[in-house]
Write a protein that holds these residues in place. Structure first.
Motif, PDB file in Angstrom:
ATOM      1  N   THR A1275       0.842  -1.204   0.000  1.00  0.00           N
ATOM      2  CA  THR A1275       0.000   0.000   0.000  1.00  0.00           C
ATOM      3  C   THR A1275       0.874   1.249   0.000  1.00  0.00           C
ATOM      4  O   THR A1275       0.623   2.188  -0.734  1.00  0.00           O
ATOM      5  CB  THR A1275      -0.919  -0.006   1.241  1.00  0.00           C
ATOM      6  OG1 THR A1275      -1.459  -1.299   1.378  1.00  0.00           O
ATOM      7  CG2 THR A1275      -2.051   0.970   1.079  1.00  0.00           C
ATOM      8  N   LYS A1276       1.933   1.222   0.854  1.00  0.00           N
ATOM      9  CA  LYS A1276       2.773   2.427   0.937  1.00  0.00           C
ATOM     10  C   LYS A1276       3.732   2.508  -0.238  1.00  0.00           C
ATOM     11  O   LYS A1276       3.982   3.579  -0.781  1.00  0.00           O
ATOM     12  CB  LYS A1276       3.554   2.419   2.256  1.00  0.00           C
ATOM     13  CG  LYS A1276       2.679   2.755   3.445  1.00  0.00           C
ATOM     14  CD  LYS A1276       3.459   2.842   4.736  1.00  0.00           C
ATOM     15  CE  LYS A1276       2.550   3.286   5.883  1.00  0.00           C
ATOM     16  NZ  LYS A1276       3.093   2.938   7.185  1.00  0.00           N
ATOM     17  N   GLY A1277       4.295   1.347  -0.637  1.00  0.00           N
ATOM     18  CA  GLY A1277       5.350   1.377  -1.654  1.00  0.00           C
ATOM     19  C   GLY A1277       4.838   1.512  -3.064  1.00  0.00           C
ATOM     20  O   GLY A1277       5.545   1.998  -3.944  1.00  0.00           O
ATOM     21  N   LEU A1278       3.599   1.044  -3.321  1.00  0.00           N
ATOM     22  CA  LEU A1278       3.114   1.033  -4.705  1.00  0.00           C
ATOM     23  C   LEU A1278       1.999   2.043  -4.919  1.00  0.00           C
ATOM     24  O   LEU A1278       1.379   2.067  -5.969  1.00  0.00           O
ATOM     25  CB  LEU A1278       2.590  -0.366  -5.067  1.00  0.00           C
ATOM     26  CG  LEU A1278       3.578  -1.513  -4.838  1.00  0.00           C
ATOM     27  CD1 LEU A1278       2.890  -2.838  -5.107  1.00  0.00           C
ATOM     28  CD2 LEU A1278       4.781  -1.367  -5.748  1.00  0.00           C
ATOM     29  N   GLY A1279       1.751   2.870  -3.894  1.00  0.00           N
ATOM     30  CA  GLY A1279       0.618   3.794  -3.986  1.00  0.00           C
ATOM     31  C   GLY A1279       0.624   4.632  -5.252  1.00  0.00           C
ATOM     32  O   GLY A1279      -0.418   4.884  -5.851  1.00  0.00           O
ATOM     33  N   LEU A1280       1.825   5.068  -5.671  1.00  0.00           N
ATOM     34  CA  LEU A1280       1.882   5.986  -6.826  1.00  0.00           C
ATOM     35  C   LEU A1280       2.205   5.242  -8.111  1.00  0.00           C
ATOM     36  O   LEU A1280       2.344   5.859  -9.168  1.00  0.00           O
ATOM     37  CB  LEU A1280       2.946   7.059  -6.563  1.00  0.00           C
ATOM     38  CG  LEU A1280       2.724   7.826  -5.264  1.00  0.00           C
ATOM     39  CD1 LEU A1280       3.940   8.644  -4.894  1.00  0.00           C
ATOM     40  CD2 LEU A1280       1.494   8.708  -5.373  1.00  0.00           C
ATOM     41  N   GLN A1281       2.352   3.897  -8.018  1.00  0.00           N
ATOM     42  CA  GLN A1281       2.815   3.187  -9.218  1.00  0.00           C
ATOM     43  C   GLN A1281       1.736   2.389  -9.914  1.00  0.00           C
ATOM     44  O   GLN A1281       2.044   1.601 -10.807  1.00  0.00           O
ATOM     45  CB  GLN A1281       3.947   2.231  -8.830  1.00  0.00           C
ATOM     46  CG  GLN A1281       5.129   2.921  -8.204  1.00  0.00           C
ATOM     47  CD  GLN A1281       6.183   1.924  -7.751  1.00  0.00           C
ATOM     48  OE1 GLN A1281       6.278   0.829  -8.297  1.00  0.00           O
ATOM     49  NE2 GLN A1281       6.967   2.281  -6.762  1.00  0.00           N
ATOM     50  N   THR A1282       0.462   2.566  -9.513  1.00  0.00           N
ATOM     51  CA  THR A1282      -0.562   1.688 -10.095  1.00  0.00           C
ATOM     52  C   THR A1282      -0.619   1.814 -11.614  1.00  0.00           C
ATOM     53  O   THR A1282      -0.804   0.827 -12.310  1.00  0.00           O
ATOM     54  CB  THR A1282      -1.959   1.998  -9.507  1.00  0.00           C
ATOM     55  OG1 THR A1282      -2.111   3.401  -9.456  1.00  0.00           O
ATOM     56  CG2 THR A1282      -2.085   1.445  -8.101  1.00  0.00           C
ATOM     57  N   GLU A1283      -0.432   3.047 -12.130  1.00  0.00           N
ATOM     58  CA  GLU A1283      -0.494   3.220 -13.585  1.00  0.00           C
ATOM     59  C   GLU A1283       0.619   2.439 -14.277  1.00  0.00           C
ATOM     60  O   GLU A1283       0.395   1.732 -15.255  1.00  0.00           O
ATOM     61  CB  GLU A1283      -0.410   4.713 -13.953  1.00  0.00           C
ATOM     62  CG  GLU A1283      -1.688   5.486 -13.646  1.00  0.00           C
ATOM     63  CD  GLU A1283      -2.930   4.818 -14.227  1.00  0.00           C
ATOM     64  OE1 GLU A1283      -2.931   4.481 -15.432  1.00  0.00           O
ATOM     65  OE2 GLU A1283      -3.912   4.609 -13.463  1.00  0.00           O
ATOM     66  N   SER A1284       1.855   2.567 -13.735  1.00  0.00           N
ATOM     67  CA  SER A1284       2.978   1.892 -14.404  1.00  0.00           C
ATOM     68  C   SER A1284       2.827   0.376 -14.270  1.00  0.00           C
ATOM     69  O   SER A1284       3.200  -0.372 -15.168  1.00  0.00           O
ATOM     70  CB  SER A1284       4.310   2.354 -13.810  1.00  0.00           C
ATOM     71  OG  SER A1284       4.413   1.937 -12.478  1.00  0.00           O
ATOM     72  N   LEU A1285       2.244  -0.082 -13.163  1.00  0.00           N
ATOM     73  CA  LEU A1285       2.045  -1.526 -13.009  1.00  0.00           C
ATOM     74  C   LEU A1285       1.010  -2.018 -14.019  1.00  0.00           C
ATOM     75  O   LEU A1285       1.126  -3.103 -14.578  1.00  0.00           O
ATOM     76  CB  LEU A1285       1.577  -1.848 -11.580  1.00  0.00           C
ATOM     77  CG  LEU A1285       2.619  -1.682 -10.479  1.00  0.00           C
ATOM     78  CD1 LEU A1285       1.979  -1.846  -9.110  1.00  0.00           C
ATOM     79  CD2 LEU A1285       3.753  -2.687 -10.636  1.00  0.00           C
ATOM     80  N   LYS A1286      -0.005  -1.180 -14.259  1.00  0.00           N
ATOM     81  CA  LYS A1286      -1.045  -1.551 -15.218  1.00  0.00           C
ATOM     82  C   LYS A1286      -0.414  -1.710 -16.601  1.00  0.00           C
ATOM     83  O   LYS A1286      -0.706  -2.649 -17.340  1.00  0.00           O
ATOM     84  CB  LYS A1286      -2.114  -0.456 -15.243  1.00  0.00           C
ATOM     85  CG  LYS A1286      -3.483  -0.935 -15.666  1.00  0.00           C
ATOM     86  CD  LYS A1286      -4.512   0.152 -15.415  1.00  0.00           C
ATOM     87  CE  LYS A1286      -5.912  -0.354 -15.660  1.00  0.00           C
ATOM     88  NZ  LYS A1286      -6.912   0.636 -15.257  1.00  0.00           N
ATOM     89  N   SER A1287       0.494  -0.765 -16.906  1.00  0.00           N
ATOM     90  CA  SER A1287       1.111  -0.826 -18.234  1.00  0.00           C
ATOM     91  C   SER A1287       2.041  -2.043 -18.348  1.00  0.00           C
ATOM     92  O   SER A1287       2.307  -2.518 -19.434  1.00  0.00           O
ATOM     93  CB  SER A1287       1.881   0.460 -18.517  1.00  0.00           C
ATOM     94  OG  SER A1287       2.871   0.632 -17.525  1.00  0.00           O
ATOM     95  N   ARG A1288       2.531  -2.544 -17.185  1.00  0.00           N
ATOM     96  CA  ARG A1288       3.364  -3.753 -17.234  1.00  0.00           C
ATOM     97  C   ARG A1288       2.498  -5.008 -17.284  1.00  0.00           C
ATOM     98  O   ARG A1288       3.026  -6.124 -17.187  1.00  0.00           O
ATOM     99  CB  ARG A1288       4.277  -3.825 -16.002  1.00  0.00           C
ATOM    100  CG  ARG A1288       5.455  -2.869 -16.084  1.00  0.00           C
ATOM    101  CD  ARG A1288       6.132  -2.667 -14.749  1.00  0.00           C
ATOM    102  NE  ARG A1288       6.821  -3.852 -14.249  1.00  0.00           N
ATOM    103  CZ  ARG A1288       7.419  -3.912 -13.064  1.00  0.00           C
ATOM    104  NH1 ARG A1288       7.414  -2.853 -12.272  1.00  0.00           N
ATOM    105  NH2 ARG A1288       8.031  -5.007 -12.671  1.00  0.00           N
ATOM    106  N   GLY A1289       1.170  -4.799 -17.380  1.00  0.00           N
ATOM    107  CA  GLY A1289       0.280  -5.942 -17.528  1.00  0.00           C
ATOM    108  C   GLY A1289      -0.119  -6.610 -16.221  1.00  0.00           C
ATOM    109  O   GLY A1289      -0.545  -7.761 -16.215  1.00  0.00           O
ATOM    110  N   LEU A1290       0.018  -5.888 -15.106  1.00  0.00           N
ATOM    111  CA  LEU A1290      -0.388  -6.484 -13.817  1.00  0.00           C
ATOM    112  C   LEU A1290      -1.915  -6.594 -13.785  1.00  0.00           C
ATOM    113  O   LEU A1290      -2.610  -5.597 -13.950  1.00  0.00           O
ATOM    114  CB  LEU A1290       0.104  -5.611 -12.663  1.00  0.00           C
ATOM    115  CG  LEU A1290      -0.226  -6.111 -11.257  1.00  0.00           C
ATOM    116  CD1 LEU A1290       0.464  -7.423 -10.973  1.00  0.00           C
ATOM    117  CD2 LEU A1290       0.172  -5.116 -10.206  1.00  0.00           C
ATOM    118  N   ASP A1291      -2.408  -7.810 -13.587  1.00  0.00           N
ATOM    119  CA  ASP A1291      -3.859  -8.011 -13.598  1.00  0.00           C
ATOM    120  C   ASP A1291      -4.244  -8.892 -12.422  1.00  0.00           C
ATOM    121  O   ASP A1291      -3.783 -10.027 -12.315  1.00  0.00           O
ATOM    122  CB  ASP A1291      -4.258  -8.682 -14.931  1.00  0.00           C
ATOM    123  CG  ASP A1291      -5.739  -9.039 -14.930  1.00  0.00           C
ATOM    124  OD1 ASP A1291      -6.495  -8.431 -14.128  1.00  0.00           O
ATOM    125  OD2 ASP A1291      -6.139  -9.924 -15.711  1.00  0.00           O
TER     126      ASP A1291
END
Length: 1591
Positions: A1275-1291
């Motif tokens: 929650t703390k470490g990935l809070g701002l990275q959801t967009e980049s994770l989405k682009s890496r195909g995280l589903d």
């Protein structure tokens, strides 16, 4: 005055004294230097008492009052706020009040502060105390007090005691703990010890930061390092730390020494204390510094003394905790006078030549006598800067009027039309430009709104002024050239829009910038009418700014009334020191002066700062008749007059004191008269007046020619005033208020006094109320606020009969007072300064005055002090904020604070809730340099005041807490016989579904058999995949590979280890596959494995002792580990932490023998031990539980059914594999169910926080398990990275269940924010749930695949404290959201029982969760075999009802709820809600509190609090907060924490400890270790930034 001394001081000595005073107050010399010089100066003039040697130091002599004029010097502090408050009577009262307290010294523990926070200027504050410091109460614990040791003897005693303490362990404490040597429960709990030690007087130590090294001695602190997630060392504080203690102020004498009851089972001899080397022994005789405990003990003793009358008894409903309702005091004074009559001023005489309007007057003087001087302005050297004549004023105002109307905007669309509002922004040193602009507006018929110059964009209060301008529709601001140049500008040169301000056009009014009006243009001069003339701004108590509108007729009438009352005549000279933009300065210096063609000498504030005498010099120079000043100007002049030979004030016929309505102005008036009477000042010249923005001038003392009539005085009892009653008080000199009259009602006005709240009813003659005025000359409205206008300007006072006093409306003045004999008006305070505390009224100004009269008076920097009230727990609480002098030490501050508390308590009989000191010059200022009260209050409440000292006294102030709860007897068996009904509710019990029929692998009783079977039937099926931090596969194991490795390990155990069946083997591996292989190797060899977390290579000192302890406690005969850890265990660092020679043999499994064992061991009895599970509970106890083969298989089967695990499934596990459900999922379930486990070590997430979720997505996992710490990391470490994770195909859309494995109440806020955050990545919010397990049963609940979604309920927190469960709607007050802890596992039965009586409870009760299941652990495994103590944990019986079943007690409080949902079998689903651990719950005021609830409230209260933990100590609540911010913010937290806990939990916080981030210890599951923290706090090992002891 009567008390002039026998030896008046010569004038030059007095002058020199005054200079010294000034130097001291400006900080040019130190207090010491000042006292030295002063005693030198006046030494010769002091009468010597017989037998006193004149060479003695000054302080030792009996004090002698110097002559009264020098007393006035002594009492002064060069401030902008305090001079109004100086009163001789008052100062003496305060000293007397404090003297009363001297006998019973306050036992207030001083707060401890980290050294970096102590801004130390003088080292001499830190001299160690001399030996005999405060030894009055130094008795031994038995109460026989010893004599004071002399210093030589003292030092011997000291060493003697220390050696005694260290060698002879005087405390033989036998604590019933499960493992004393190993520190399993820290045998000598510090609390027991401190309860036995009698605490003598202590001296405060300023904590200094310790280095973070040091080892643990004698195993005493071992327990603290158990499974710490945080790298934290604990060390006993060495006694050498005590070298820098300032003298003690907090001793209390022997009559208060309290004998503490000793707990049973421990004998102790008390060790006498000496100085500040408090010694306290732990069980093994290691001295631990117990400064903290001593402080707390002292605090407890302070609190034991009854302070307020005890609470009244009254009935308490089960739920509604009524707050103590204040009963009126039967002895309180009541008004007895007759109803008062309205008071009428004299007729407003109409003088024939009075002008019909002010503009007409200006036109007359501008044309008849254009050369007559109108206004002279001064520069900062006191030289006349500029003389504005009436002619210039007239022509320039016309020019301004013409330009405003015709040169702004276009001909068709002028920007300003008559009646529009414009802002006047002029600095305080330019009255001429202001005057021209003001009259220009009057001539143009536009409405001027004079305001302060905005200095910065974020000026205190400037935003509110902006709102006023916006609401008045101001679009144009008139200003002077110099001011315009000085305004802040953007890079392009534009003036930025100030915060909250409308868009303004800045228009410069200097003549050179304006075009000349055409010959034929002439302003339209009408008679005064009801149009608005100007708007004066007024700042309210809450900081909002209102605009008071004054009509043209009111303006003119007011000028006429002032002219008549003051007897103004043409061409008089008047010196004005006041702000000319508003109030008295505007009315006399700008308006009335023009009506009478007077000459005003205007003294700017900046000149007064440089030369406080300037106004007196101008009076002499211009032979001025009238002067307008505030009491501070008189005060400053007093200090600075230095006996100027040429002062002659005989020309003055009137000295108008503008703030005469402040009760404390009387002392300035008296003192001024006292000094200047010899310089020609006549007593009758001093004319105090009272005014308010709404009612303009309310009353003014007329200049009389008759000097025989003395001015009115009233000596009123403060206590009477607090009840709103006037009682003349002559005896009790302590708490009185002396007030002077402010003259009589204005000509043409009618005045009455009404009750301050409720219906405006006329007061009685001996009652204080709000003055109301009916006159043409008052304001008419608050601009744009019709409701408030009605309540203030259109009041109809009522007689007791209910009839209105007059048909005309009155205006409220905002002043509190009464009309005395002879129609004299007396003011006792302002409505804005009123604080109503428990039904009694106190005036902020009075409290300020008391605080400022406390010695040392110089303590408050320039007298800058603010008093306001805040509302906490349904009552007002008094808060005092003062600026302290830059050179004051901690000791000074603390002494001054405790004196202020005592003084205010005895004089006003009101407790101070919070006293805060801030560094000099840091409080927000008003434009004229005073303190901006509402901004200060705002900063205080939002925690950004940054005080350097805080003293909170909630224990003494808060008297309306609910009554402590009395326990009711429980329901007995009789009511249960009726059936399953307990008080109308069903009994709280529930069970998971049956375990069902046996499948192929379920016929095996032992996991080792299951593995062999799988190795034969599906040899190549992959069971385990371990991921690296990059997300790649580090290693994997098939069924066959695992079987083969296990065989080799079993062979090695037999060969190298020579182990027998049932020997215990410690497995010390990092999370991974070796651990699994080693576990099955042990089973194959018939050994009992124990998984142990390996020591942390960077933190061996704290983590290795835990490993050693588990190895010893579990009686392991050998250790299996990897090569790396093997080296680590024998390293140099390791030998520093533990004795490496006592390790059992260590086997390294990296090089295995190539051969198989002769045969795989098959246990004979399924009830024998399969493995031991060791873990540290939240309370810091290390507990190992025994898991039999039967329980292990049943456990795996239950999980298999609940989660529908089959060989085709894949499960991702991100947990620590060392204990509880984490271990079972990591090592056992895959072998049992055959599914593939993807293993993700949580430590890898610190390198790559997205690892777990990426793996879940990549392997298309449907079920995953994690811990709270993992969830928090994501929650703390990935809070701002959801967009980049989405682009890496995280589903995450395939995730069906994401279970948090825990042993605590579900952290609902964390799971919710996790769900919200990853919703965009496809995570279904239903998927996230929690499990629940504990020591007696490692998994009771676990959210399966087929059950209904996890439910959340809201319960009433107040009911919960009474062990009742009451469901409420979401968002209702005191509601607490609770999430169910997962579905009850198959084969598990649960009942809720009363932990004390062991009876079953109804489902509306909170009770202990008891569990019955095949996979319960079979008991604790401890080195002492003290199973008898814990036997009832594993085999308890209900005291009635079903008394046959054997239950295990979980030690957790919870409740069951039948939900509306149905489970797979079609039954209504029962949800278990876990509330918290029984061990952690705190009994306070008879109620049960859960630390997490208080912690949640505290964390919410300020953005800088990252973590919080609470615990109790001797029934005091201790709150520890971690501060993420600068250490300056530490003290801001103390009041906020105290407030929120009072408001939400009705508890008074005893101690607030502010620490650095990471100090609160956390175990591997992410649970707070509150007991470790408590031990660390008591042993003084936290290195806190600040510790506040609330009184």
């Amino acid at each position: 005055m009567a008390d002039r001394d026998t030896l008046p001081l010569p004038l030059e000595v007095r002058a020199r004294l005054a200079e010294l005073e000034l130097e001291l107050s400006e900080g040019d010399i130190t207090q010491k230097g000042y006292e030295k010089k002063r005693s030198k100066l006046i030494g010769a003039y002091l009468p010597q008492p017989p037998g006193v040697d004149p060479s003695l130091p000054q302080e030792r002599r009996t004090p002698v009052t110097p002559s009264s004029s020098s007393r006035y010097h002594r009492r002064r502090s060069s401030g902008s706020r305090d001079e109004r408050y100086r009163s001789d009577v008052h100062t003496e009262a305060v000293q007397a009040a404090l003297a009363k307290h001297k006998e019973r010294k306050m036992a207030v523990p001083m707060p401890s502060k980290r050294r970096s926070l102590v801004v130390q200027t003088s080292m001499d504050a830190y001299t160690p105390p001399d030996t005999s410091s405060g030894s009055e109460g130094e008795g031994s614990g038995q109460g026989d007090s010893q004599g004071t040791p002399n210093s030589s003897q003292g030092s011997i005693n000291m060493e003697h005691w220390i050696s005694r303490a260290i060698h002879g362990s005087t405390t033989s404490s036998t604590t019933s703990s499960s493992s004393t040597q190993s520190g399993g429960s820290g045998a000598a709990r510090l609390s027991d010890l401190t309860a036995q030690t009698h605490i003598g007087p202590i001296a405060h130590l300023s904590l200094k930061r310790k280095s973070k090294t040091g080892t643990v001695e004698n195993g005493n602190s071992l327990r603290r390092s158990c499974e710490f997630g945080s790298e934290l060392t604990w060390q006993p504080l060495e006694t050498e730390e005590n070298h820098c203690a300032p003298p003690d102020v907090t001793t209390y004498t022997s009559e208060h020494s309290i004998q503490v009851e000793r707990p049973q089972g421990s004998t102790s001899r008390s060790v006498p204390k000496y100085g500040n080397a408090e010694l306290m022994e732990t069980g093994d005789g290691v001295p631990v510094s117990s400064r903290v405990s001593a402080k707390i003990q002292q605090l407890v003793n302070t609190l034991k003394r009854p302070k307020r009358p005890p609470l009244r008894e009254f009935f308490v409903d089960d739920f509604e905790e009524l707050l103590e309702v204040l009963q009126p005091d039967p002895n309180q004074p009541k008004p007895e006078g007759a109803q008062m009559l309205p008071m009428r001023g004299e007729q407003l005489g109409v003088v024939t030549n009075w002008p019909p309007s002010l503009e007409a007057a200006l036109q007359r003087w501008g044309t008849i006598s254009p050369k007559a001087p109108c206004l002279t302005t001064m520069d900062t050297n006191g030289k006349p800067l500029y003389i504005l004549t009436y002619g210039k004023l007239w022509t320039r105002s016309m020019k301004v009027a013409y330009n405003i109307l015709h040169k702004l905007g276009s001909k068709q669309e002028p920007m300003v039309r008559p009646g529009d509002r414009v802002a006047l922004v002029f600095p305080n040193n330019d009255p001429a430009a202001f005057m021209v602009a003001f009259y220009g507006c009057l001539l143009a018929e536009v409405v001027p709104v004079p305001i302060e110059v905005p200095l910065t964009r974020k000026d205190a209060g400037s935003q509110q002024i902006g709102f006023l301008l916006g609401s008045c529709g101001v679009t144009v601001a008139l200003t002077s050239d110099a001011c315009h140049k000085g305004l802040p500008k953007s890079p392009t040169g534009e003036i930025p829009q100030f915060k909250g301000w409308p868009k303004l056009l800045w228009f410069v009014t200097e003549s050179k910038h304006l075009s000349k009006p055409p010959r034929d243009w002439f302003p339209h001069i009408k008679d005064a009418n009801n149009d608005t003339a100007y708007i004066e701004y007024k700042t309210c108590k809450d900081g909002s700014v209102l605009g008071v509108t004054v009509t043209r007729i009111a303006l003119l009438t007011h000028c006429q009334a002032l002219t008549q009352a003051c007897g103004y005549t043409e061409a008089e000279t008047i010196v004005n020191v006041l702000d000319f933009k508003k109030d008295v300065g505007l009315w006399h210096g700008i308006l009335t002066s023009v009506m009478n063609m007077m000459h005003v000498i205007s003294i700017p504030y900046s000149l007064m700062k440089v030369n406080p005498l300037s106004w007196i010099q101008k009076v002499c120079q211009y032979k001025a008749k009238v002067s307008c000043v505030k009491s501070r100007d008189m005060h400053w002049a007093l200090v600075a007059h230095r006996d100027q030979r040429d002062v002659n004030l005989s020309s003055l016929r009137m000295l108008i004191v503008a703030d005469g309505s402040n009760p404390w102005s009387i002392s300035s008036c008296d003192a001024f008269l006292n000094v200047f009477q010899s310089k020609g000042l006549r007593p009758e010249v001093i004319c105090p007046c009272a005014s308010s923005p709404e009612a303009l001038t309310v009353a003014i003392r007329r200049p009389t020619d008759d000097s025989n009539q003395p001015p009115g005085r009233g000596v009123l009892s403060m206590q009477g005033l607090s009840y709103g009653v006037i009682r003349v008080d002559s005896e009790e000199k302590l708490s009185v208020l002396t007030v002077q009259d402010v003259g009589t009602v204005m000509p043409g006005g009618l005045m009455c006094v009404v009750k301050p709240d409720g219906v405006p009813q006329i007061c009685r003659t001996d009652e204080i109320g709000e003055l109301c005025v009916c006159s043409i000359a008052t304001g008419t409205s608050y601009y744009g606020l019709s409701g408030m206008t009605k309540n203030t300007f259109e009041v109809f006072p009522m007689c007791s009969s209910g009839a209105p006093v007059s048909e005309y409306p009155f205006a409220r003045t905002g002043l509190l007072g009464f009309i005395g004999p002879g129609g004299l008006v007396f003011i006792a305070g302002k409505m804005d300064g009123l604080m109503v505390v428990s039904g009694r009224r106190h005036n902020a100004d009075d409290i300020v005055a008391t605080a400022l009269a406390v010695e040392p008076m110089k303590f408050v920097y320039r007298g800058r002090i603010a008093v306001f009230s805040i509302s906490v727990l349904h009552d007002e609480r008094v808060v005092i904020v003062a600026e302290q002098r830059p050179d004051s030490t901690e000791e000074d501050s603390f002494q001054w604070m405790s004196r202020v508390l005592q003084a205010i308590d005895s004089i006003h009989q009101v407790g101070v809730y919070c006293l805060a000191l801030v560094p000099a010059n840091t409080l927000p200022k008003t434009p004229l340099g005073g303190i901006h009260l509402s901004e200060t209050k705002q900063l205080f409440l939002e925690g950004s005041l940054h005080p350097c000292n805080v003293l909170m006294c909630p224990h003494t102030c808060v008297t309306n807490l609910p009554k402590p709860r009395q326990k009711q007897p429980e329901i007995g068996p009789a009511s249960v016989m009726v059936g399953n009904l307990v008080s109308g509710k069903r009994i709280a019990q529930a069970s998971g579904r049956d375990l069902g029929q046996i499948e192929d692998n379920d016929q095996f009783l032992f996991l080792s058999e299951v593995l062999q079977w799988r190795a034969q039937t599906t040899p190549d099926h992959i069971l385990y995949t371990l991921l690296s931090s990059r997300g790649t596969i580090a290693s994997s194991l098939t069924c066959l590979q695992l079987h083969k490795r296990a065989e080799k390990i079993a062979a090695m155990l037999g060969e190298r280890g020579h182990l027998q069946d049932g020997d215990h083997v410690a497995l010390v591996y990092p999370p991974g596959i070796d651990l699994i292989a080693a576990f099955y190797g042990c089973l194959y060899a018939g050994c009992v494995p124990i998984t142990v977390r390996p020591p942390h290579p960077q933190n061996i000192a704290t983590t290795l002792p835990t490993v050693k302890m588990i190895v010893e406690v579990s009686r392991s005969t050998c250790i299996m580990t990897s090569q790396v850890i093997c080296k680590l265990l024998r390293s140099k660092e390791a030998s520093a932490a533990v004795d490496v020679r006592t390790w059992p043999p260590v086997l390294d499994t990296d090089d295995l023998p190539k051969k198989r064992p002769p045969q795989v061991y098959k246990p004979s009895d399924p009830d024998t031990l399969a493995y031991l599970d060791f873990s540290v509970s939240t309370t810091g106890m290390l507990a190992g539980v025994k898991m039999s083969h039967t329980a292990t298989s049943a456990f795996c089967r239950s999980i298999k059914l609940q989660c529908e695990l089959y060989p085709s499934r894949e499960v991702a596990i991100c947990l620590d594999p060392y204990c509880g459900l984490g271990f079972v999922l990591w090592c056992l379930c895959s072998v049992y169910s055959g599914h593939q486990s993807i293993l993700i070590p949580p430590s890898e997430l610190e390198i790559n926080p997205a690892l777990w979720l990426l793996a879940v997505s990549q392997y298309k996992v449907r079920d995953t398990f994690c811990s709270y710490s993992v969830m928090e990391l994501c929650t703390k470490g990935l809070g701002l990275q959801t967009e980049s994770l989405k682009s890496r195909g995280l589903d995450l859309s395939r995730v069906r269940t994401c279970v948090v494995v825990a042993e605590e109440r579900p952290r609902i806020s964390l799971t919710q924010s996790f769900s919200k955050l990853f919703k965009d990545l496809g995570l279904h919010p239903r998927a996230v749930s929690t499990s629940f397990g504990c020591r007696v049963n490692l998994a009771i609940c676990l959210q399966g695949t087929s059950g209904p979604d996890p439910t959340t309920v809201f319960v009433d927190m107040r009911a919960l404290r009474h062990d009742r469960v009451r469901l409420v709607e979401r968002g209702s007050p005191h509601s607490l959201p609770l999430m169910e802890s997962g579905k009850i596992l198959p084969g598990v039965r649960i009942i809720i029982a009363n932990p004390e009586t062991k009876g079953p409870l109804g489902d509306s009760h909170l009770g202990e969760v008891w569990v019955h299941s095949a996979h319960n652990s079979s008991g604790y495994f401890t080195i002492y075999g003290e199973e008898s103590l814990q036997s009832d944990h594993f085999n308890s019986h209900l005291s009635f009802g079903d008394t046959q079943t054997i239950w295990a007690r979980t030690g957790y409080l919870g409740f069951l709820r039948r939900t509306e949902l149905t489970d797979a079998s079609g039954e209504r689903h029962d949800a278990l809600y876990v509330v918290g651990a029984l061990d952690e719950a705190m009994e306070l005021r008879g109620m049960r509190y859960h630390p997490i609830d208080i912690e949640t409230s505290v964390i919410r209260t300020h953005k800088s609090i990252t973590e919080c933990a609470v615990f109790t100590w001797t029934n005091l609540l201790v709150v520890v907060v971690e501060l993420d911010g600068s250490e300056q913010e530490a003290l801001d937290l103390v009041p906020l924490v105290t407030n929120v806990v009072l408001e939400e939990h009705y508890l008074i916080v005893g101690v607030v400890v502010v620490v650095d981030i990471g100090v609160i210890p956390i175990n591997s599951r992410g649970e707070k270790q509150r007991m470790h923290l408590r031990d660390g706090f008591l042993a003084d090992q936290l290195d806190p930034i600040y510790v506040a002891y609330n009184m």
